[in-house]
Scaffold this motif. Structure first.
Motif, PDB file in Angstrom:
ATOM      1  N   LEU A  13       0.832  -1.205   0.000  1.00 19.10           N
ATOM      2  CA  LEU A  13       0.000   0.000   0.000  1.00 19.10           C
ATOM      3  C   LEU A  13       0.870   1.261   0.000  1.00 19.10           C
ATOM      4  CD1 LEU A  13      -2.984   0.861   0.095  1.00 19.10           C
ATOM      5  CD2 LEU A  13      -2.758   0.955   2.572  1.00 19.10           C
ATOM      6  N   GLN A  14       1.916   1.238   0.810  1.00 13.61           N
ATOM      7  CA  GLN A  14       2.824   2.387   0.883  1.00 13.61           C
ATOM      8  C   GLN A  14       3.531   2.600  -0.452  1.00 13.61           C
ATOM      9  OE1 GLN A  14       2.935   4.487   3.276  1.00 13.61           O
ATOM     10  NE2 GLN A  14       4.810   5.625   2.954  1.00 13.61           N
ATOM     11  N   THR A  15       3.950   1.531  -1.087  1.00 12.91           N
ATOM     12  CA  THR A  15       4.621   1.629  -2.386  1.00 12.91           C
ATOM     13  C   THR A  15       3.695   2.244  -3.428  1.00 12.91           C
ATOM     14  OG1 THR A  15       5.996  -0.284  -1.863  1.00 12.91           O
ATOM     15  CG2 THR A  15       5.785   0.297  -4.194  1.00 12.91           C
ATOM     16  N   THR A  16       2.466   1.791  -3.443  1.00 12.02           N
ATOM     17  CA  THR A  16       1.484   2.339  -4.383  1.00 12.02           C
ATOM     18  C   THR A  16       1.241   3.814  -4.114  1.00 12.02           C
ATOM     19  OG1 THR A  16       0.414   0.191  -4.611  1.00 12.02           O
ATOM     20  CG2 THR A  16      -0.895   2.120  -5.220  1.00 12.02           C
ATOM     21  N   PHE A  17       1.099   4.159  -2.842  1.00 12.74           N
ATOM     22  CA  PHE A  17       0.855   5.551  -2.476  1.00 12.74           C
ATOM     23  C   PHE A  17       2.013   6.445  -2.917  1.00 12.74           C
ATOM     24  CE2 PHE A  17       1.400   9.031   0.604  1.00 12.74           C
ATOM     25  CZ  PHE A  17       0.228   9.728   0.354  1.00 12.74           C
ATOM     26  N   LEU A  18       3.227   6.011  -2.667  1.00  6.37           N
ATOM     27  CA  LEU A  18       4.392   6.817  -3.045  1.00  6.37           C
ATOM     28  C   LEU A  18       4.522   6.943  -4.562  1.00  6.37           C
ATOM     29  CD1 LEU A  18       6.998   5.598  -0.419  1.00  6.37           C
ATOM     30  CD2 LEU A  18       5.829   7.804  -0.503  1.00  6.37           C
ATOM     31  N   THR A  19       4.269   5.869  -5.271  1.00  6.54           N
ATOM     32  CA  THR A  19       4.334   5.904  -6.734  1.00  6.54           C
ATOM     33  C   THR A  19       3.301   6.877  -7.295  1.00  6.54           C
ATOM     34  OG1 THR A  19       5.107   3.621  -6.784  1.00  6.54           O
ATOM     35  CG2 THR A  19       4.189   4.494  -8.828  1.00  6.54           C
ATOM     36  N   GLN A  20       2.098   6.807  -6.771  1.00  8.70           N
ATOM     37  CA  GLN A  20       1.046   7.721  -7.223  1.00  8.70           C
ATOM     38  C   GLN A  20       1.366   9.165  -6.833  1.00  8.70           C
ATOM     39  OE1 GLN A  20      -2.416   5.910  -5.446  1.00  8.70           O
ATOM     40  NE2 GLN A  20      -2.716   4.519  -7.171  1.00  8.70           N
ATOM     41  N   GLY A  21       1.978   9.344  -5.675  1.00  9.94           N
ATOM     42  CA  GLY A  21       2.358  10.689  -5.243  1.00  9.94           C
ATOM     43  C   GLY A  21       3.395  11.314  -6.160  1.00  9.94           C
ATOM     44  N   VAL A  22       4.399  10.536  -6.526  1.00  4.39           N
ATOM     45  CA  VAL A  22       5.430  11.043  -7.439  1.00  4.39           C
ATOM     46  C   VAL A  22       4.795  11.428  -8.777  1.00  4.39           C
ATOM     47  CG1 VAL A  22       7.469  10.381  -8.787  1.00  4.39           C
ATOM     48  CG2 VAL A  22       7.360   9.858  -6.347  1.00  4.39           C
ATOM     49  N   ALA A  23       3.912  10.585  -9.280  1.00  4.06           N
ATOM     50  CA  ALA A  23       3.234  10.890 -10.546  1.00  4.06           C
ATOM     51  C   ALA A  23       2.391  12.161 -10.425  1.00  4.06           C
ATOM     52  CB  ALA A  23       2.365   9.712 -10.975  1.00  4.06           C
ATOM     53  N   ALA A  24       1.738  12.336  -9.285  1.00  2.00           N
ATOM     54  CA  ALA A  24       0.908  13.527  -9.075  1.00  2.00           C
ATOM     55  C   ALA A  24       1.764  14.792  -9.054  1.00  2.00           C
ATOM     56  CB  ALA A  24       0.113  13.400  -7.778  1.00  2.00           C
ATOM     57  N   TYR A  25       2.914  14.726  -8.399  1.00  2.00           N
ATOM     58  CA  TYR A  25       3.800  15.893  -8.361  1.00  2.00           C
ATOM     59  C   TYR A  25       4.368  16.204  -9.744  1.00  2.00           C
ATOM     60  CZ  TYR A  25       3.674  16.646  -3.347  1.00  2.00           C
ATOM     61  OH  TYR A  25       3.267  16.956  -2.080  1.00  2.00           O
ATOM     62  N   GLN A  26       4.681  15.182 -10.510  1.00  2.00           N
ATOM     63  CA  GLN A  26       5.170  15.410 -11.875  1.00  2.00           C
ATOM     64  C   GLN A  26       4.088  16.067 -12.728  1.00  2.00           C
ATOM     65  OE1 GLN A  26       6.342  11.385 -12.803  1.00  2.00           O
ATOM     66  NE2 GLN A  26       8.502  11.810 -12.391  1.00  2.00           N
ATOM     67  N   ALA A  27       2.877  15.578 -12.611  1.00  2.00           N
ATOM     68  CA  ALA A  27       1.770  16.156 -13.376  1.00  2.00           C
ATOM     69  C   ALA A  27       1.513  17.600 -12.949  1.00  2.00           C
ATOM     70  CB  ALA A  27       0.510  15.313 -13.197  1.00  2.00           C
ATOM     71  N   GLU A  28       1.643  17.866 -11.667  1.00  3.52           N
ATOM     72  CA  GLU A  28       1.418  19.229 -11.175  1.00  3.52           C
ATOM     73  C   GLU A  28       2.486  20.184 -11.691  1.00  3.52           C
ATOM     74  OE1 GLU A  28      -0.648  22.281  -9.217  1.00  3.52           O
ATOM     75  OE2 GLU A  28      -1.197  20.305  -9.972  1.00  3.52           O
ATOM     76  N   ALA A  29       3.707  19.724 -11.785  1.00  8.39           N
ATOM     77  CA  ALA A  29       4.771  20.570 -12.340  1.00  8.39           C
ATOM     78  C   ALA A  29       4.443  20.950 -13.780  1.00  8.39           C
ATOM     79  CB  ALA A  29       6.111  19.846 -12.265  1.00  8.39           C
ATOM     80  N   ILE A  30       3.915  20.008 -14.531  1.00  5.09           N
ATOM     81  CA  ILE A  30       3.521  20.283 -15.920  1.00  5.09           C
ATOM     82  C   ILE A  30       2.368  21.283 -15.947  1.00  5.09           C
ATOM     83  CG2 ILE A  30       2.465  19.252 -17.977  1.00  5.09           C
ATOM     84  CD1 ILE A  30       4.131  16.696 -17.261  1.00  5.09           C
ATOM     85  N   THR A  31       1.398  21.085 -15.063  1.00  2.00           N
ATOM     86  CA  THR A  31       0.246  21.992 -15.004  1.00  2.00           C
ATOM     87  C   THR A  31       0.690  23.414 -14.674  1.00  2.00           C
ATOM     88  OG1 THR A  31      -1.228  20.203 -14.337  1.00  2.00           O
ATOM     89  CG2 THR A  31      -1.959  22.441 -13.836  1.00  2.00           C
ATOM     90  N   LEU A  32       1.548  23.562 -13.678  1.00  2.94           N
ATOM     91  CA  LEU A  32       2.010  24.904 -13.306  1.00  2.94           C
ATOM     92  C   LEU A  32       2.845  25.533 -14.418  1.00  2.94           C
ATOM     93  CD1 LEU A  32       2.868  24.391  -9.533  1.00  2.94           C
ATOM     94  CD2 LEU A  32       0.955  25.675 -10.502  1.00  2.94           C
ATOM     95  N   SER A  33       3.660  24.741 -15.077  1.00  5.09           N
ATOM     96  CA  SER A  33       4.447  25.255 -16.201  1.00  5.09           C
ATOM     97  C   SER A  33       3.532  25.752 -17.311  1.00  5.09           C
ATOM     98  CB  SER A  33       5.373  24.172 -16.747  1.00  5.09           C
ATOM     99  OG  SER A  33       6.316  23.803 -15.786  1.00  5.09           O
ATOM    100  N   ARG A  34       2.475  25.008 -17.553  1.00  2.38           N
ATOM    101  CA  ARG A  34       1.508  25.399 -18.581  1.00  2.38           C
ATOM    102  C   ARG A  34       0.824  26.718 -18.203  1.00  2.38           C
ATOM    103  NH1 ARG A  34      -1.796  20.931 -18.721  1.00  2.38           N
ATOM    104  NH2 ARG A  34      -0.115  19.867 -19.774  1.00  2.38           N
ATOM    105  N   GLU A  35       0.479  26.867 -16.933  1.00  3.25           N
ATOM    106  CA  GLU A  35      -0.149  28.117 -16.472  1.00  3.25           C
ATOM    107  C   GLU A  35       0.765  29.315 -16.748  1.00  3.25           C
ATOM    108  OE1 GLU A  35      -3.092  28.912 -14.850  1.00  3.25           O
ATOM    109  OE2 GLU A  35      -3.874  26.872 -14.939  1.00  3.25           O
ATOM    110  N   VAL A  36       2.035  29.167 -16.418  1.00  7.67           N
ATOM    111  CA  VAL A  36       2.989  30.256 -16.630  1.00  7.67           C
ATOM    112  C   VAL A  36       3.153  30.531 -18.125  1.00  7.67           C
ATOM    113  CG1 VAL A  36       5.401  30.952 -16.360  1.00  7.67           C
ATOM    114  CG2 VAL A  36       4.194  29.862 -14.459  1.00  7.67           C
ATOM    115  N   ALA A  37       3.278  29.477 -18.912  1.00  2.44           N
ATOM    116  CA  ALA A  37       3.450  29.647 -20.357  1.00  2.44           C
ATOM    117  C   ALA A  37       2.230  30.319 -20.979  1.00  2.44           C
ATOM    118  CB  ALA A  37       3.710  28.297 -21.016  1.00  2.44           C
ATOM    119  N   GLU A  38       1.042  29.929 -20.540  1.00  2.00           N
ATOM    120  CA  GLU A  38      -0.178  30.550 -21.070  1.00  2.00           C
ATOM    121  C   GLU A  38      -0.232  32.031 -20.729  1.00  2.00           C
ATOM    122  OE1 GLU A  38      -3.580  28.380 -19.675  1.00  2.00           O
ATOM    123  OE2 GLU A  38      -3.066  26.601 -20.840  1.00  2.00           O
TER     124      GLU A  38
END
Length: 105
Positions: free
Chosen positions: A73-98
């Motif tokens: 469960l912890q492994t799954t949570f951490l894996t999903q967390g890393v993916a969420a942070y990566q996606a958020e970095a892309i989202t914030l970059s897109r906001e700035v670029a827009e």
């Protein structure tokens, strides 16, 4: 070294000082007010999602009947967390670029 492409600054001719001031105020408003508010709103949404995921994770950990299940469960949570942070970095970059492209146009 990475080669970075700089976005050219577009300078247009203004009919007069009033237009130049208006354009300057518009740029300032976009970059100093609108953009920080957009980033803050997105950051709060992301934080809310991560806190909810953390609460759900803690609740699920309480139901684990073995160490193996807890580690999985912890492994799954951490894996999903890393993916969420990566996606958020892309989202914030897109906001700035827009925001930057709106002012450049």
């Amino acid at each position: 070294m990475h080669s970075q492409h700089a976005t050219p600054i577009r300078i247009s001719a203004f009919a007069g000082p009033a237009e130049a001031i208006e354009a300057g105020i518009g740029t300032w408003c976009t970059l100093a007010v609108d953009l920080p508010l957009r980033i803050a709103a997105e950051t709060l949404r992301f934080t809310s999602r991560r806190l909810q995921a953390q609460a759900d994770h803690f609740a699920a950990l309480g139901g684990c009947s073995s160490l193996k299940a807890a580690v999985a469960l912890q492994t799954t949570f951490l894996t999903q967390g890393v993916a969420a942070y990566q996606a958020e970095a892309i989202t914030l970059s897109r906001e700035v670029a827009e925001a930057a492209s709106v002012k450049a146009a």
